[in-house]
Design an enzyme around this catalytic site. Structure first.
Site, PDB file in Angstrom:
ATOM      1  N   TYR A 111      53.795  40.273  81.741  1.00 21.76           N
ATOM      2  CA  TYR A 111      52.672  40.237  82.674  1.00 21.76           C
ATOM      3  C   TYR A 111      52.504  38.832  83.237  1.00 21.76           C
ATOM      4  O   TYR A 111      52.255  38.657  84.427  1.00 21.76           O
ATOM      5  CB  TYR A 111      51.385  40.702  81.978  1.00 21.76           C
ATOM      6  N   ASN A 138      49.559  51.936  88.130  1.00 20.37           N
ATOM      7  CA  ASN A 138      50.741  52.345  88.876  1.00 20.37           C
ATOM      8  C   ASN A 138      50.793  53.873  88.914  1.00 20.37           C
ATOM      9  O   ASN A 138      50.907  54.509  87.874  1.00 20.37           O
ATOM     10  CB  ASN A 138      51.991  51.781  88.197  1.00 20.37           C
ATOM     11  N   CYS A 146      56.849  50.498  85.391  1.00 20.23           N
ATOM     12  CA  CYS A 146      55.840  49.721  84.666  1.00 20.23           C
ATOM     13  C   CYS A 146      56.146  49.657  83.173  1.00 20.23           C
ATOM     14  O   CYS A 146      55.658  48.756  82.490  1.00 20.23           O
ATOM     15  CB  CYS A 146      54.452  50.288  84.921  1.00 20.23           C
ATOM     16  N   HIS A 147      56.987  50.573  82.673  1.00 20.61           N
ATOM     17  CA  HIS A 147      57.350  50.541  81.247  1.00 20.61           C
ATOM     18  C   HIS A 147      58.215  49.328  80.910  1.00 20.61           C
ATOM     19  O   HIS A 147      58.370  48.993  79.746  1.00 20.61           O
ATOM     20  CB  HIS A 147      58.076  51.839  80.854  1.00 20.61           C
ATOM     21  N   GLU A 173      66.967  53.034  78.074  1.00 18.67           N
ATOM     22  CA  GLU A 173      67.636  52.030  78.896  1.00 18.67           C
ATOM     23  C   GLU A 173      68.397  50.994  78.066  1.00 18.67           C
ATOM     24  O   GLU A 173      68.975  50.058  78.615  1.00 18.67           O
ATOM     25  CB  GLU A 173      66.618  51.321  79.799  1.00 18.67           C
TER      26      GLU A 173
END
Length: 179
Positions: A111, A138, A146-147, A173
């Site tokens: 962030y 979002n 956003c993850h 991922e």
């Protein structure tokens, strides 16, 4: 503008998709925080599905594109370019969401790093907390990733769809974030 809706059965639970003639406007996990909201409680997904035929076709095209993208994503393939999006939110939110869309598959940011990048690009001084508020609202989760935003120490923090889902998306991922 009229929204068309579709449910997508993901490995992490059903997703509600919404699109209009301008593009994909929403991807939410069933039961998640801010379900059906477009950046604010004042802009919510309605129950109408009307509109003219051309608008209906464009919305369906956006939904089809989102489903194809999600199929590839959940098959552990790096999806092609995201479907056409119609992001509705404040200017600040759309800037933050634009930065989210640039985070590469399999990578994370914080962030605080997003707040610094906003300052660099737009001359906007803001806090990591303000960025977190925009990230949390979002409306197009997964596709606008956003993850991929983690705490300053690499920990998994905040996700409207739930921390278990955030962890699962990152693991899909190949990212092993701190619990």
């Amino acid at each position: 503008m009229s929204m068309q809706k579709r449910t997508y059965d993901s490995p992490l639970g059903p997703l509600l998709l919404a699109a209009d003639e301008l593009g994909l406007a929403g991807v939410w996990f069933e039961g998640q925080k801010h379900l059906g909201e477009f950046g604010s409680t004042r802009r919510r997904l309605g129950e109408d599905g009307g509109g003219d035929l051309a608008a209906f076709r464009e919305a369906c095209r956006a939904l089809d594109g989102a489903c194809c993208w999600l199929d590839r994503y959940f098959a552990k393939e790096v999806p092609d370019e995201a479907p056409r999006l119609h992001l509705m939110g404040s200017d600040f939110q759309r800037r933050v969401w634009g930065l989210l869309a640039e985070i590469p598959y399999g990578q994370t940011t914080t962030y605080g790093q997003l707040a610094q990048e906003l300052g660099r690009r737009y001359g906007v001084r803001t806090s990591a907390r303000a960025v977190g508020g925009a990230v949390g609202r979002n409306p197009v989760s997964i596709i606008v990733p956003c993850h991929r935003v983690v705490g300053a120490d690499g920990s998994i923090t905040g996700y409207a769809g739930g921390l278990d889902r955030k962890r699962a998306l990152l693991e899909l991922e190949g990212v092993h974030a701190t619990p």
